[in-house]
Design a protein around this motif. Structure first.
Motif, PDB file in Angstrom:
ATOM      1  N   TRP A 180      -7.973  -5.825   5.163  1.00 42.01           N
ATOM      2  CA  TRP A 180      -8.555  -5.782   3.824  1.00 42.01           C
ATOM      3  C   TRP A 180      -9.023  -4.356   3.558  1.00 42.01           C
ATOM      4  CZ3 TRP A 180      -8.794  -9.938   6.968  1.00 42.01           C
ATOM      5  CH2 TRP A 180      -8.556 -11.203   6.416  1.00 42.01           C
ATOM      6  N   TRP A 181      -8.738  -3.883   2.350  1.00 41.77           N
ATOM      7  CA  TRP A 181      -9.053  -2.514   1.963  1.00 41.77           C
ATOM      8  C   TRP A 181      -9.761  -2.497   0.607  1.00 41.77           C
ATOM      9  CZ3 TRP A 181      -7.627   1.114   5.549  1.00 41.77           C
ATOM     10  CH2 TRP A 181      -6.712   0.691   6.514  1.00 41.77           C
ATOM     11  N   ASP A 182     -10.762  -1.668   0.473  1.00 35.73           N
ATOM     12  CA  ASP A 182     -11.402  -1.419  -0.822  1.00 35.73           C
ATOM     13  C   ASP A 182     -10.605  -0.283  -1.458  1.00 35.73           C
ATOM     14  OD1 ASP A 182     -13.407  -3.348  -0.528  1.00 35.73           O
ATOM     15  OD2 ASP A 182     -14.568  -1.979   0.736  1.00 35.73           O
ATOM     16  N   ALA A 183      -9.603  -0.658  -2.252  1.00 31.37           N
ATOM     17  CA  ALA A 183      -8.676   0.334  -2.812  1.00 31.37           C
ATOM     18  C   ALA A 183      -7.925  -0.279  -3.981  1.00 31.37           C
ATOM     19  CB  ALA A 183      -7.675   0.757  -1.739  1.00 31.37           C
ATOM     20  N   PRO A 184      -7.324   0.559  -4.830  1.00 31.77           N
ATOM     21  CA  PRO A 184      -6.463   0.038  -5.899  1.00 31.77           C
ATOM     22  C   PRO A 184      -5.250  -0.656  -5.294  1.00 31.77           C
ATOM     23  CG  PRO A 184      -6.982   2.360  -6.281  1.00 31.77           C
ATOM     24  CD  PRO A 184      -7.468   2.016  -4.913  1.00 31.77           C
ATOM     25  N   TYR A 185      -4.663  -1.573  -6.045  1.00 35.24           N
ATOM     26  CA  TYR A 185      -3.516  -2.352  -5.553  1.00 35.24           C
ATOM     27  C   TYR A 185      -2.375  -1.470  -5.068  1.00 35.24           C
ATOM     28  CZ  TYR A 185       0.165  -5.825  -5.245  1.00 35.24           C
ATOM     29  OH  TYR A 185       1.180  -6.615  -4.786  1.00 35.24           O
ATOM     30  N   ASP A 186      -2.099  -0.394  -5.781  1.00 35.09           N
ATOM     31  CA  ASP A 186      -0.951   0.447  -5.449  1.00 35.09           C
ATOM     32  C   ASP A 186      -1.309   1.636  -4.552  1.00 35.09           C
ATOM     33  OD1 ASP A 186      -2.389   1.809  -7.339  1.00 35.09           O
ATOM     34  OD2 ASP A 186      -0.680   2.238  -8.636  1.00 35.09           O
ATOM     35  N   ALA A 187      -2.486   1.606  -3.924  1.00 38.33           N
ATOM     36  CA  ALA A 187      -2.915   2.702  -3.054  1.00 38.33           C
ATOM     37  C   ALA A 187      -1.976   2.841  -1.854  1.00 38.33           C
ATOM     38  CB  ALA A 187      -4.340   2.450  -2.570  1.00 38.33           C
ATOM     39  N   ASP A 188      -1.846   4.047  -1.368  1.00 40.48           N
ATOM     40  CA  ASP A 188      -1.067   4.316  -0.158  1.00 40.48           C
ATOM     41  C   ASP A 188      -1.965   3.982   1.033  1.00 40.48           C
ATOM     42  OD1 ASP A 188       0.883   5.166   1.600  1.00 40.48           O
ATOM     43  OD2 ASP A 188       0.356   7.285   1.401  1.00 40.48           O
ATOM     44  N   LEU A 189      -1.728   2.829   1.659  1.00 40.26           N
ATOM     45  CA  LEU A 189      -2.578   2.343   2.743  1.00 40.26           C
ATOM     46  C   LEU A 189      -1.794   2.282   4.044  1.00 40.26           C
ATOM     47  CD1 LEU A 189      -4.233  -0.577   0.767  1.00 40.26           C
ATOM     48  CD2 LEU A 189      -5.276   1.633   1.358  1.00 40.26           C
ATOM     49  N   PRO A 190      -2.452   2.533   5.168  1.00 39.56           N
ATOM     50  CA  PRO A 190      -1.757   2.466   6.455  1.00 39.56           C
ATOM     51  C   PRO A 190      -1.447   1.021   6.833  1.00 39.56           C
ATOM     52  CG  PRO A 190      -4.074   2.956   6.796  1.00 39.56           C
ATOM     53  CD  PRO A 190      -3.841   2.952   5.313  1.00 39.56           C
ATOM     54  N   GLU A 191      -0.286   0.827   7.433  1.00 41.86           N
ATOM     55  CA  GLU A 191       0.147  -0.494   7.887  1.00 41.86           C
ATOM     56  C   GLU A 191       0.582  -0.430   9.336  1.00 41.86           C
ATOM     57  OE1 GLU A 191       2.499  -2.951   5.242  1.00 41.86           O
ATOM     58  OE2 GLU A 191       2.477  -1.332   3.786  1.00 41.86           O
ATOM     59  N   LEU A 192       0.565  -1.556  10.012  1.00 43.93           N
ATOM     60  CA  LEU A 192       1.087  -1.598  11.361  1.00 43.93           C
ATOM     61  C   LEU A 192       2.582  -1.281  11.334  1.00 43.93           C
ATOM     62  CD1 LEU A 192      -1.605  -3.183  11.726  1.00 43.93           C
ATOM     63  CD2 LEU A 192      -0.412  -4.502  13.457  1.00 43.93           C
ATOM     64  N   PRO A 193       3.076  -0.599  12.344  1.00 36.67           N
ATOM     65  CA  PRO A 193       4.493  -0.240  12.379  1.00 36.67           C
ATOM     66  C   PRO A 193       5.364  -1.408  12.834  1.00 36.67           C
ATOM     67  CG  PRO A 193       3.402   0.569  14.338  1.00 36.67           C
ATOM     68  CD  PRO A 193       2.332  -0.049  13.465  1.00 36.67           C
ATOM     69  N   GLU A 194       6.660  -1.166  12.847  1.00 36.70           N
ATOM     70  CA  GLU A 194       7.607  -2.114  13.441  1.00 36.70           C
ATOM     71  C   GLU A 194       7.438  -2.049  14.957  1.00 36.70           C
ATOM     72  OE1 GLU A 194      10.127  -4.148  12.108  1.00 36.70           O
ATOM     73  OE2 GLU A 194       9.473  -3.702  10.079  1.00 36.70           O
TER      74      GLU A 194
END
Length: 85
Positions: A50-64
Protein backbone atom coordinates in the motif's frame (compact mmCIF):
# COMPACT_ATOMS: atom_id res chain seq x y z
CA UNK A 1 -4.94 8.65 -2.09
CA UNK A 2 -3.95 5.08 -1.27
CA UNK A 3 -2.82 2.76 -4.05
CA UNK A 4 -2.44 -0.99 -3.56
CA UNK A 5 -0.08 -2.96 -5.76
CA UNK A 6 -0.68 -6.71 -5.97
CA UNK A 7 2.01 -9.15 -7.07
CA UNK A 8 1.05 -12.83 -7.48
CA UNK A 9 3.14 -15.79 -8.62
CA UNK A 10 2.78 -19.56 -8.74
CA UNK A 11 5.83 -21.58 -7.79
CA UNK A 12 7.23 -24.40 -9.85
CA UNK A 13 6.41 -27.87 -8.50
CA UNK A 14 7.88 -28.40 -5.05
CA UNK A 15 9.26 -24.86 -4.77
CA UNK A 16 6.47 -23.11 -2.88
CA UNK A 17 8.46 -22.47 0.30
CA UNK A 18 11.40 -21.22 -1.76
CA UNK A 19 9.18 -18.74 -3.63
CA UNK A 20 7.64 -17.57 -0.35
CA UNK A 21 11.08 -17.01 1.18
CA UNK A 22 12.27 -15.24 -1.97
CA UNK A 23 9.27 -12.87 -1.98
CA UNK A 24 9.69 -12.04 1.72
CA UNK A 25 13.37 -11.25 1.22
CA UNK A 26 12.80 -8.74 -1.60
CA UNK A 27 13.69 -5.20 -0.53
CA UNK A 28 12.02 -2.28 -2.27
CA UNK A 29 13.93 0.98 -2.86
CA UNK A 30 11.18 2.86 -0.96
CA UNK A 31 9.13 1.75 2.04
CA UNK A 32 5.39 1.27 1.43
CA UNK A 33 2.82 2.38 4.01
CA UNK A 34 2.01 -1.32 4.48
CA UNK A 35 3.11 -4.67 3.04
CA UNK A 36 1.56 -8.11 3.48
CA UNK A 37 2.51 -11.52 2.11
CA UNK A 38 0.03 -14.36 1.61
CA UNK A 39 0.12 -17.93 0.35
CA UNK A 40 -2.58 -20.10 -1.21
CA UNK A 41 -3.01 -23.64 -2.53
CA UNK A 42 -1.03 -24.66 -5.60
CA UNK A 43 2.06 -22.90 -4.18
CA UNK A 44 0.80 -19.39 -4.96
CA UNK A 45 2.32 -16.35 -3.27
CA UNK A 46 0.67 -12.94 -3.12
CA UNK A 47 2.31 -9.71 -1.97
CA UNK A 48 0.26 -6.53 -1.52
CA UNK A 49 1.90 -3.17 -0.89
CA UNK A 50 0.00 0.00 0.00
CA UNK A 51 1.31 3.42 -0.99
CA UNK A 52 0.21 6.97 -0.20
CA UNK A 53 0.51 8.17 -3.79
CA UNK A 54 -1.49 9.11 -6.89
CA UNK A 55 -2.89 6.17 -8.87
CA UNK A 56 -0.47 6.65 -11.75
CA UNK A 57 2.63 7.24 -9.58
CA UNK A 58 5.85 5.44 -10.49
CA UNK A 59 6.05 2.97 -7.59
CA UNK A 60 8.55 0.18 -6.93
CA UNK A 61 7.32 -3.38 -7.43
CA UNK A 62 8.73 -6.79 -6.70
CA UNK A 63 10.69 -8.15 -9.67
CA UNK A 64 10.15 -11.34 -11.64
CA UNK A 65 11.65 -14.34 -9.81
CA UNK A 66 14.52 -16.27 -11.40
CA UNK A 67 13.76 -18.68 -14.22
CA UNK A 68 12.61 -22.04 -12.93
CA UNK A 69 11.18 -20.73 -9.64
CA UNK A 70 7.73 -19.97 -11.07
CA UNK A 71 5.43 -21.70 -13.56
CA UNK A 72 4.36 -18.52 -15.38
CA UNK A 73 4.95 -14.79 -15.52
CA UNK A 74 4.02 -12.84 -12.40
CA UNK A 75 0.53 -11.30 -12.36
CA UNK A 76 0.40 -7.65 -11.28
CA UNK A 77 -2.56 -5.39 -10.53
CA UNK A 78 -2.96 -1.84 -9.26
CA UNK A 79 -5.97 -0.72 -7.23
CA UNK A 80 -7.16 2.58 -5.77
CA UNK A 81 -8.57 2.45 -2.26
CA UNK A 82 -12.12 3.81 -2.10
CA UNK A 83 -12.67 3.78 1.66
CA UNK A 84 -11.30 2.50 4.94
CA UNK A 85 -13.00 -0.39 6.68
Amino acid sequence: MTVALMWEARAAAGRGEELLSWARAQELPARPARRETFRAPQDRVLVITWWDAPYDADLPELPEPADGLVTRAVHRWRFESLEDA
